[in-house]
Design an enzyme around this catalytic site. Structure first.
Site, PDB file in Angstrom:
ATOM      1  N   SER A  80      33.761  71.379  19.142  1.00 19.51           N
ATOM      2  CA  SER A  80      35.023  72.123  19.123  1.00 19.51           C
ATOM      3  C   SER A  80      36.157  71.261  19.664  1.00 19.51           C
ATOM      4  CB  SER A  80      34.874  73.403  19.951  1.00 19.51           C
ATOM      5  OG  SER A  80      34.263  73.123  21.192  1.00 19.51           O
ATOM      6  N   GLU A 102      40.102  71.404  21.524  1.00 19.05           N
ATOM      7  CA  GLU A 102      41.051  72.245  22.271  1.00 19.05           C
ATOM      8  C   GLU A 102      42.481  71.730  22.140  1.00 19.05           C
ATOM      9  OE1 GLU A 102      39.858  73.426  26.281  1.00 19.05           O
ATOM     10  OE2 GLU A 102      41.866  72.922  26.997  1.00 19.05           O
ATOM     11  N   ASP A 134      45.381  78.946  36.884  1.00 20.24           N
ATOM     12  CA  ASP A 134      46.106  78.437  38.052  1.00 20.24           C
ATOM     13  C   ASP A 134      47.557  78.798  37.842  1.00 20.24           C
ATOM     14  OD1 ASP A 134      44.037  77.082  39.435  1.00 20.24           O
ATOM     15  OD2 ASP A 134      44.110  75.498  37.912  1.00 20.24           O
ATOM     16  N   HIS A 172      32.900  69.626  23.567  1.00 19.31           N
ATOM     17  CA  HIS A 172      34.203  70.282  23.398  1.00 19.31           C
ATOM     18  C   HIS A 172      35.260  69.238  23.760  1.00 19.31           C
ATOM     19  CE1 HIS A 172      37.153  73.615  23.588  1.00 19.31           C
ATOM     20  NE2 HIS A 172      37.608  73.055  24.697  1.00 19.31           N
TER      21      HIS A 172
HETATM   22  P1  FAD Z   1      36.800  81.192  38.670  1.00 24.95           P
HETATM   23  O1  FAD Z   1      35.495  81.114  37.988  1.00 24.95           O
HETATM   24  O2  FAD Z   1      37.322  82.534  39.034  1.00 24.95           O
HETATM   25  O3  FAD Z   1      36.692  80.273  39.970  1.00 24.95           O
HETATM   26  C1  FAD Z   1      37.858  79.918  40.726  1.00 24.95           C
HETATM   27  C2  FAD Z   1      37.469  79.566  42.153  1.00 24.95           C
HETATM   28  O4  FAD Z   1      37.126  80.747  42.875  1.00 24.95           O
HETATM   29  C3  FAD Z   1      36.256  78.647  42.295  1.00 24.95           C
HETATM   30  O5  FAD Z   1      36.457  77.838  43.411  1.00 24.95           O
HETATM   31  C4  FAD Z   1      35.097  79.616  42.512  1.00 24.95           C
HETATM   32  O6  FAD Z   1      34.031  79.026  43.234  1.00 24.95           O
HETATM   33  C5  FAD Z   1      35.766  80.743  43.273  1.00 24.95           C
HETATM   34  N1  FAD Z   1      35.254  82.065  42.893  1.00 24.95           N
HETATM   35  C6  FAD Z   1      34.936  82.490  41.644  1.00 24.95           C
HETATM   36  N2  FAD Z   1      34.550  83.776  41.637  1.00 24.95           N
HETATM   37  C7  FAD Z   1      34.638  84.189  42.915  1.00 24.95           C
HETATM   38  C8  FAD Z   1      34.394  85.444  43.541  1.00 24.95           C
HETATM   39  N3  FAD Z   1      33.995  86.520  42.834  1.00 24.95           N
HETATM   40  N4  FAD Z   1      34.593  85.519  44.885  1.00 24.95           N
HETATM   41  C9  FAD Z   1      35.012  84.449  45.589  1.00 24.95           C
HETATM   42  N5  FAD Z   1      35.261  83.234  45.043  1.00 24.95           N
HETATM   43  C10 FAD Z   1      35.087  83.108  43.717  1.00 24.95           C
HETATM   44  N6  FAD Z   1      43.785  77.037  33.175  1.00 24.95           N
HETATM   45  C11 FAD Z   1      44.835  77.722  32.615  1.00 24.95           C
HETATM   46  O7  FAD Z   1      45.741  78.129  33.336  1.00 24.95           O
HETATM   47  N7  FAD Z   1      44.890  77.939  31.249  1.00 24.95           N
HETATM   48  C12 FAD Z   1      43.904  77.535  30.421  1.00 24.95           C
HETATM   49  O8  FAD Z   1      43.979  77.755  29.202  1.00 24.95           O
HETATM   50  C13 FAD Z   1      42.774  76.839  30.979  1.00 24.95           C
HETATM   51  N8  FAD Z   1      41.741  76.443  30.201  1.00 24.95           N
HETATM   52  C14 FAD Z   1      40.629  75.871  30.786  1.00 24.95           C
HETATM   53  C15 FAD Z   1      39.527  75.546  29.984  1.00 24.95           C
HETATM   54  C16 FAD Z   1      38.388  74.991  30.548  1.00 24.95           C
HETATM   55  C17 FAD Z   1      37.201  74.681  29.649  1.00 24.95           C
HETATM   56  C18 FAD Z   1      38.355  74.699  31.940  1.00 24.95           C
HETATM   57  C19 FAD Z   1      37.144  74.050  32.548  1.00 24.95           C
HETATM   58  C20 FAD Z   1      39.441  75.003  32.738  1.00 24.95           C
HETATM   59  C21 FAD Z   1      40.581  75.608  32.182  1.00 24.95           C
HETATM   60  N9  FAD Z   1      41.690  75.970  32.953  1.00 24.95           N
HETATM   61  C22 FAD Z   1      42.765  76.615  32.383  1.00 24.95           C
HETATM   62  C23 FAD Z   1      41.704  75.683  34.397  1.00 24.95           C
HETATM   63  C24 FAD Z   1      41.204  76.877  35.220  1.00 24.95           C
HETATM   64  O9  FAD Z   1      42.018  78.010  35.012  1.00 24.95           O
HETATM   65  C25 FAD Z   1      41.251  76.474  36.677  1.00 24.95           C
HETATM   66  O10 FAD Z   1      40.272  75.502  36.945  1.00 24.95           O
HETATM   67  C26 FAD Z   1      41.169  77.631  37.685  1.00 24.95           C
HETATM   68  O11 FAD Z   1      41.487  77.115  38.974  1.00 24.95           O
HETATM   69  C27 FAD Z   1      39.804  78.268  37.776  1.00 24.95           C
HETATM   70  O12 FAD Z   1      39.521  79.042  36.699  1.00 24.95           O
HETATM   71  P2  FAD Z   1      38.029  79.640  36.517  1.00 24.95           P
HETATM   72  O13 FAD Z   1      38.069  80.528  35.355  1.00 24.95           O
HETATM   73  O14 FAD Z   1      37.041  78.557  36.537  1.00 24.95           O
HETATM   74  O15 FAD Z   1      37.966  80.495  37.871  1.00 24.95           O
END
Ligand code: FAD
Length: 281
Positions: A8, A10, A102, A260
């Site tokens: 894929s 991006e 973020d 990806h």
């Molecule tokens: P989470 O999985 O929620 O984790 C965030 C942090 O919180 C981690 O440190 C985790 O250990 C902790 N955590 C998770 N769940 C809990 C919980 N229930 N309780 C306490 N702590 C917890 N960013 C954008 O803004 N737009 C995008 O389109 C985008 N695309 C991305 C695509 C990919 C493939 C990747 C790898 C990253 C992308 N990002 C994007 C970046 C991402 O949004 C950031 O890395 C963000 O800081 C974390 O998102 P996450 O979904 O991994 O968060």
């Protein structure tokens, strides 16, 4: 893990009309390689809400490659997320990349009703059942805000249990970190495919900035060599292509269920890797 490998590309939504035209040209070129899907990023807090939506619908409808919108929950209300999900569902979109996101600096504290990606996955399932194939993010080198590897892994497992179908990793330059993460996740019962996210190396200073921010380590031997090339872009690109091709070979030989590519809206760097790896067309 699934035996089918998936590939894929991006993109990010362009800010200008010219950038958007370039993105479409890139997407059309990459479509010729018959990837399994495209994805398009989303600015946390909704900063690219309309552009992401428009880009996704155009890539999916006109370029005719199934396209997955990224959706992040931090800074968006449930009502806003619900409306976007309904729009995508009605348009026939079937895959979503669910993230926390973020918030851009200056947007203050998270104002959304959902705080973490596992809550967004639960929300998507509650709102739309099994309609969407849900991708989540994985961090072989540990998310920069995580307390430690174990708690980050536990939080990854939470997303899988909430209903994620597959995962895409943050980029990395060390295949061992990927294999270690997958092995540890599998020991905790994770069976979904965890697909490596691949960042082509084309520019050292940008890459160094990005990598510091997202917690991806550039190994010293790669950093030193890239630094030594200075402004010699062709040498940076040739070296980068060789390093990333070799890493992808190792990943695929070691059982990675696909790749990806983070294209940054450019076709050539990802296609060079695709061709070197002799991926299917
Ligand atoms: P989470 O999985 O929620 O984790 C965030 C942090 O919180 C981690 O440190 C985790 O250990 C902790 N955590 C998770 N769940 C809990 C919980 N229930 N309780 C306490 N702590 C917890 N960013 C954008 O803004 N737009 C995008 O389109 C985008 N695309 C991305 C695509 C990919 C493939 C990747 C790898 C990253 C992308 N990002 C994007 C970046 C991402 O949004 C950031 O890395 C963000 O800081 C974390 O998102 P996450 O979904 O991994 O968060």
């Amino acid at each position: 893990m699934s035996q089918e490998r998936r590939f894929s590309f991006e993109f990010f939504p362009a800010k200008t009309e010219a950038g958007h035209e370039k993105l479409l040209a890139t997407a059309r070129q990459l479509a010729g390689y018959k990837p399994d899907f495209f994805s398009c990023t989303y600015g946390a807090g909704g900063s690219t809400r309309d552009r992401t939506l428009q880009t996704v619908l155009q890539l999916d409808g006109e370029v005719k490659v199934p396209t997955a919108p990224h959706l992040s929950c931090v800074g968006d209300s449930k009502a806003e997320l619900r409306a976007l999900l309904a729009h995508y569902k009605d348009a026939g979109i079937q895959r979503i990349v669910a993230l926390r996101g973020d918030l851009p600096s200056g947007m203050g504290m998270a104002s959304g009703e959902l705080r973490y990606a596992n809550e967004l996955v639960e929300f998507i399932r509650a709102e739309t059942g099994d309609h969407f194939h849900i991708e989540v993010a994985a961090y072989p080198e540990v998310h920069p805000q995580a307390r430690n590897f174990e708690s980050d892994l536990a939080n990854f497992v939470r997303k899988v249990k909430a209903g994620a179908d597959s995962a895409i990793t943050q980029y990395f330059f060390n295949a061992d970190s990927y294999f270690h993460f997958v092995e540890r996740a599998q020991k905790l019962g994770v069976e979904i495919p965890i697909v490596p996210g691949i960042m082509p190396i084309t520019n050292y200073s940008k890459l160094a900035r990005f990598s510091d921010a997202c917690g991806a380590e550039i190994p010293r031997w790669i950093r030193k060599q890239l630094e030594a090339y200075g402004d010699d872009i062709p040498s940076i690109q040739a070296f980068g292509e060789q390093v990333i091709t070799e890493m992808c070979e190792r990943l695929l030989e070691g059982g990675a269920p696909g790749l990806h590519f983070y294209t940054l809206n450019q076709a050539e760097p990802s296609l060079a890797l695709w061709n070197n790896l002799q991926l299917p067309r």
